[in-house]
Write a protein that holds these residues in place. Structure first.
Motif, short mmCIF file in Angstrom:
data_model
loop_
_atom_site.label_atom_id
_atom_site.label_comp_id
_atom_site.label_asym_id
_atom_site.label_seq_id
_atom_site.Cartn_x
_atom_site.Cartn_y
_atom_site.Cartn_z
N THR A 215 -0.33 4.16 -8.34
CA THR A 215 -1.03 5.03 -7.42
C THR A 215 -0.32 5.05 -6.07
OG1 THR A 215 -3.22 5.54 -6.51
CG2 THR A 215 -2.65 3.20 -6.66
N ASP B 49 0.70 -0.10 -6.21
CA ASP B 49 0.50 0.89 -5.15
C ASP B 49 1.85 1.20 -4.52
OD1 ASP B 49 0.00 2.33 -2.83
OD2 ASP B 49 -1.94 1.35 -2.51
N THR C 118 2.57 3.41 -2.20
CA THR C 118 2.53 4.09 -0.89
C THR C 118 3.66 3.61 0.03
OG1 THR C 118 0.14 4.23 -1.09
CG2 THR C 118 1.06 4.69 1.09
#
Ligand code: DC
Length: 237
Positions: free
Chosen positions: A156, A211, A213
């Motif tokens: 994600t 993650d 990001t």
């Protein structure tokens, strides 16, 4: 390797399944990570989103609406969808850039809500995943398609980071797009993928969450490789 949707039959081989399931929202980098990871550990890769995109594209071309109907039943019955290596073949023609158009993204998400479409693709995905050590990326791979996968990764990233990435990807294809609009489309697709009744996008209970990001592509591939090497018998050293 060539696989056709018309003769798809999952094997009942009980041998250890060498599948890595990678699920996650649109634009999290599943494609790039799956490609890089497949190369790093010598697995093949199955992009299940491309199969849904192919159905969306075929339906757009045939003027079939995204709802259960006689027209959709006929389209699915006639569908000539196969894989040549990793290339999607639709009615004997290779489809690549055509699958990435924004209207095809929307159509893929719309048609992916329909039971007949999901049923049509389930056997094909299982057959390919069982044919060789395979990285399978999508939305429901760890939850529905391969609930017994020995490694499940939920990849994600924030909506902003995903929109930035999608924008850069489109730019590479020579398409200029607006950040806010791209972000809004991604968020809308997340909502539709997460809230549909059948096989919604969700993190499997036993998935490892990555993650992306704040991570570069190389760092994400490295993190996923570590996870793969950590599962006994999954990757040949
Ligand atoms: O990963 P992608 O953006 O190419 O996927 C396109 C659409 O296909 C996505 O919005 C939802 C659907 N999809 C799905 O429902 N299940 C999958 N396993 C893969 C994709």
């Amino acid at each position: 390797m060539s696989h056709s949707i018309t003769n798809a039959k999952p094997s009942h081989d009980q041998a250890f399944l060498r599948v890595i399931a990678i699920d996650g929202p649109a634009g999290a980098g599943k494609s790039s990570v799956s490609k890089g990871l497949a190369k790093a550990i010598g697995f093949i890769r199955l992009d299940t989103g491309a199969l849904y995109r192919a159905i969306g594209l075929a339906a757009l071309r045939a003027g079939v609406e995204a709802k259960e109907s006689e027209g959709l039943t006929q389209l699915l019955a006639r569908l000539d969808l196969s894989l040549q290596g990793e290339t999607i073949m639709l009615n004997g023609q290779a489809e690549t850039d055509s699958l990435r158009a924004p209207e095809v993204s929307r159509a893929a998400s719309d048609f992916a809500t329909l039971p007949s479409v999901r049923a049509k693709l389930l056997d094909l995905q299982r057959m390919i995943g069982q044919s060789a050590p395979c990285i399978v990326d999508g939305r429901d791979i760890g939850t529905v398609v391969f609930p017994n996968a020995p490694l499940k990764i939920y990849l994600t990233a924030s909506a902003d980071a995903r929109a930035e990435r999608r924008l850069a990807e489109l730019k590479q294809q020579g398409v200029e797009a607006d950040f806010q609009q791209t972000r809004a489309e991604i968020v809308l697709r997340d909502q539709q993928d997460q809230n549909r009744e059948i096989a919604p996008l969700k993190c499997a209970d036993d998935a490892q969450v990555v993650d992306a990001t704040e991570l570069s592509l190389i760092e994400v591939i490295e993190a996923c490789s570590q996870l793969a090497f950590g599962v006994s018998g999954l990757v040949n050293r």
